[in-house]
Structures are given as C-alpha cells and as structure tokens.
Design a protein around this motif. Sequence first.
Motif, PDB file in Angstrom:
ATOM      1  N   LYS A  42       0.771  -1.151  -0.019  1.00 44.88           N
ATOM      2  CA  LYS A  42      -0.178  -0.064  -0.116  1.00 44.88           C
ATOM      3  C   LYS A  42       0.962   1.155  -0.083  1.00 44.88           C
ATOM      4  O   LYS A  42       0.774   2.129  -0.618  1.00 44.88           O
ATOM      5  CB  LYS A  42      -0.977  -0.041   1.369  1.00 44.88           C
ATOM      6  N   THR A  43       1.772   1.374   0.956  1.00 46.65           N
ATOM      7  CA  THR A  43       2.804   2.352   0.901  1.00 46.65           C
ATOM      8  C   THR A  43       3.461   2.581  -0.352  1.00 46.65           C
ATOM      9  O   THR A  43       3.555   3.964  -0.847  1.00 46.65           O
ATOM     10  CB  THR A  43       3.723   2.336   2.159  1.00 46.65           C
ATOM     11  N   THR A  44       3.954   1.482  -1.113  1.00 43.95           N
ATOM     12  CA  THR A  44       4.712   1.616  -2.195  1.00 43.95           C
ATOM     13  C   THR A  44       3.849   2.316  -3.215  1.00 43.95           C
ATOM     14  O   THR A  44       4.258   3.064  -3.912  1.00 43.95           O
ATOM     15  CB  THR A  44       5.369   0.291  -2.414  1.00 43.95           C
ATOM     16  N   PHE A 179      -3.121   9.718   1.564  1.00 40.55           N
ATOM     17  CA  PHE A 179      -2.888   9.626   3.147  1.00 40.55           C
ATOM     18  C   PHE A 179      -2.367   8.164   3.212  1.00 40.55           C
ATOM     19  O   PHE A 179      -2.877   7.432   2.871  1.00 40.55           O
ATOM     20  CB  PHE A 179      -4.317   9.503   3.895  1.00 40.55           C
ATOM     21  N   ASP A 180      -1.233   8.047   4.096  1.00 43.15           N
ATOM     22  CA  ASP A 180      -0.713   6.666   4.376  1.00 43.15           C
ATOM     23  C   ASP A 180      -0.996   6.513   5.517  1.00 43.15           C
ATOM     24  O   ASP A 180      -0.216   7.050   6.580  1.00 43.15           O
ATOM     25  CB  ASP A 180       0.713   6.575   4.045  1.00 43.15           C
ATOM     26  N   GLU A 181      -1.906   5.765   6.157  1.00 43.66           N
ATOM     27  CA  GLU A 181      -2.312   5.353   7.462  1.00 43.66           C
ATOM     28  C   GLU A 181      -2.253   6.678   8.466  1.00 43.66           C
ATOM     29  O   GLU A 181      -1.407   6.518   9.295  1.00 43.66           O
ATOM     30  CB  GLU A 181      -1.341   4.130   8.158  1.00 43.66           C
ATOM     31  N   PRO A 182      -3.009   7.678   7.925  1.00 43.43           N
ATOM     32  CA  PRO A 182      -2.813   8.951   8.819  1.00 43.43           C
ATOM     33  C   PRO A 182      -3.145   8.928  10.282  1.00 43.43           C
ATOM     34  O   PRO A 182      -2.649   9.685  10.976  1.00 43.43           O
ATOM     35  CB  PRO A 182      -3.933   9.746   8.005  1.00 43.43           C
TER      36      PRO A 182
END
Lengths: 260, 215
Positions: A42-44, A179-182
């Motif tokens: 997901k982050t990638t 948003f990355d796991e905000p």
Amino acid sequence: MSILEVKNLKKSFGLSIVLENISFSLDKGESLAIIGSSGSGKTTLLRCLNFLEIPDAGTINVGSETIFDGNNPATLPDKEIRKRRLHFGLVFQSFNLFPQYTALKNITLACELLAKERSDYKENRKSIIADIEKKARTLMDQVGLSGKLDFYPHQLSGGQQQRVAIARALALNPDILCFDEPTSALDPELTGEVLKVIKSLADKRMTMVIVTHEMQFAREVSDKVLFIDNGIIVEYGTPEEIFVNPREERTKQFLERYSG
Amino acid sequence: MSFAVITQTLLEGFLITILIFIITLVFAIPLGLIVSFGSMSRIVPLRWLTRTFVWIIRGTPLILQVIIVFYGPGLIWGWTAFPRLEAVLIAFVINYAAYFSEIYRSGIESIPRGQYEAAQVLGMTKAQIFFKVILLQVIKRIVPPMANEIITLVKDTSLARVIAVREIIMEAEDFIKSAAIIWPLFYTGVFYLLFCGILTLLFNYLERRLSYFKV
Ligand SMILES: Nc1ncnc2c1ncn2[C@@H]1O[C@H](COP(=O)(O)OP(=O)(O)OP(=O)(O)O)[C@@H](O)[C@H]1O
Ligand SMILES: [Mg+2]
C-alpha cells in the motif's frame, strides 16, 4: 471523467515484486480507500504516485496528462519531476512536520518557495506572500487549529501535528491528496479528530486516496475501495461490494481479522 | 622576575595558542564539510578513500601528525621543511577536519528520511531541502559534539611545542630553566580556564538560541 488513472503499474525491489498489475481509476471528487494487510504494498503504491519511487512499468495519468509512462521511461529532469508530483499531496503516517518552523510556517514554506519561480514574483512579492499566509490561516481554521498558528510541532499533540500536515499538503492545491495510514501513529483517543478532518474533506469532494486500517472509517468515507494483497489487487469496488458482499475468499478473511 | 614580565611573556605565548586555535577552526570547519560529503558520497571509491583517510587521521596521535608534517617532506623527498608554525597549522587543520567531518556526517545521517520526503513531495528542490529544512536541524544536533571538540582543540594547541612553536606552555616551562620557578606553569592554567570558560558560555548561548525547537 476520471482524474486519476493507473494502468498495469508494477514495482519491484531487487528480486521481490511488490506491486503488479495495479490498475484503477478515480473520478474527480471521489475518495478511494486502500486496504490490505501489512507488507501488501500500500505504501509503495502511494510512493509511486508521489514519485518517491519510480515504477518499473505501467502508466499514471492525471486528467489528460500522462505523468508516468513505463514504456517510455526517460529519466526526467528534477524540475519536471517536481512539477508532476505537485498533482499529488501526501500525508505521512509519521506527520514529518519541519520541527524548526511554526505550524503556520510549515504550511507556507513550500508555497513561498514555489512562488519565487513566478515571473511576477518581484513586482508583487508583498501581496503574494500575504495571500499565501491568508490561505494558510484559512486552512488552519479548516483543520480546527486557528489557535495554534505559532506553535512549534513539538508543542502540538500527534493529532494536531497530523492536522497541520494535512493543511500543509492542501496548501499546494493538489489534484489528489494521498494519506498513508494517517492515524496509525496516534493514540486511539486522537484518531477521531484527524478522521473528522479527512471526512470533512470528503464532504467537500476533495479527491483522495486513503490507505487505512480503520475499516469503519474506510466504509464511511470512501466511494471506492481497493483491497490489495501481496502486491495484487484482489478486489475493487464500492464500499458495499467490498465490506458487505465481498466476493473473494481472501477479502472475507482479511475483513474478519480486521473487524475483530 | 616580576609578575608583569611573566604575564607579558605568557601573553605572547597565548597569542600563538589563540592563533593556532582560530586558524584551525577557520579552515577545518569548511574542510570538514567537504570531507563529510566525500565520506557519504555515492561514488564508492571516493567514499572508501575518504573514510580510510579519516580513519588514519583519527586513529593516530595528533602529535605524530605534527612531527610528520614538519620533518616528513624534508626527510622523505628532500624538500625544504615548512616553517614550524605552518607545519603545526597544516597538521591541526587536517586532523580537526577529519574529526569535524565525522560529527557532520553523523548529524546529517541522523535526520530522518521523512524530512527529505516531506519536503520532496512539497515540490522543493534539492538545494531548498538542504538549506531550508535539513541544515538547521543538523546544526542543532552538532552543536554539543562540536563544542566538545572545540574545547579539546584549545588544549591540543599545546602540542605545538613538540616542534618548538612557542605557545604558552613552552614559554612557561622556560621559566623553570631560566629562573627555577614553577608558578608560571600554574598560571598558564588560568589562561586556559578563562578561554574555555568563555567558549562554554558561547556554546551554551548557541544551544539556548536553538532550543525553541526539538529534533
Ligand atoms: N525500499 C525498499 N526496498 C526493499 N523492499 C521494500 C522497500 N520498500 C518496501 N519494501 C517491501 O515491499 C513490500 C511492501 O511494502 P509496503 O511498505 O508498501 O507495505 P504496506 O502495505 O504499506 O505495509 P504496512 O501496512 O505495514 O504499512 C514489503 O515486503 C517491504 O518489505
Ligand atoms: Mg505502509
């Protein structure tokens, strides 16, 4: 009309393939929630959209502009990458505010630096700077922090820092905010205030891509949900389709674990 | 031997001490930055070379380096030797540049990657990221170790006497031979203490000035 279109995106680190055949599209004003277990990529994916990683293959279109084309992977000059990545904003899990600047300055800094590249900067310097600051104040108000303009990041709670980070990303008017796991780095009692701000952006039809482990929130806020596992899209659909009637066994298992 | 005469003589020696101190800082502070870039370079041979150089300089005594710079060129290549003071300065600048470079390197490497990435996604250029986001955080982190190193430099200047550069301790020691008195040696301690005291105040001030934010 879709504002974001990702086609057959692929990314590997060395020999391990982290993303493969990632394709989805997003209309203007829609929110996409990306869910999936740890290490699924997901982050990638967000980092590829923001040019923090360069994909190995695939295309990324924003509006009518192809901002990345894996078939024609000419190494872009720095200036061009900077321009293209500004279609996106990114809010990190760990906020990453600049510690030496006040909340207000965190928001205005990048805008001020960009404004220097404007041809009319010299003549209109005062009014440009004033506009940037005015906008930053409005944004701070929008995230509920109008009283904290002159606070330094270490004087703010995690939830407040993340809200400043959201305002900072919004200040550059991105077409799509990621948003990355905000809320993953926040104490449980602080997640609500951040989710509320994101929800308010969704209500204003901000186009967003949100990686999250908060299933309830994903369901409430998103127009589309993408479930990704081991770098592959397993299921892609509306919140109802994914959360209520998942078709894939893997999705069901994942949701069971997370609604736990 | 009057107090005034001795004070006068020691002051002359102390001027040499301060001269070594200042020249070393003026050159070693920027040179250290260049060395630190070398030791972080993506060009592997350059990085390897720089790190070996730093390892040798930090792993051998400064006094040895001073002696080698003074006698080496003459004995090895038959050159005319550097004047004594210059030889001291060359050895000190190289030695301290190596120490400073390690402080800079650990300072720069301690800045989280998220700071660079946040600045990148906000559209900043590499130069803007370094000067507007990273630099001040690095400075804040390196002030305490730099303060230590600089206080050490004050005392290291006394090594210059090994090749007969007349810094303050050498001047004081001569009174033992010429007048059989030892108190001038104790007296030199006053000079050092005062100087280090002032430096400490300066660094405390700097730390306070940077205490408005936390890294
Ligand atoms: N720079 C990198 N070099 C090598 N491997 C990497 C790199 N970045 C990520 N990976 C690998 O890629 C895979 C996907 O990582 P990613 O961070 O995208 O997962 P994620 O879905 O965001 O997980 P999480 O929910 O834990 O944040 C992981 O196996 C990770 O080890
Ligand atoms: Mg992640």
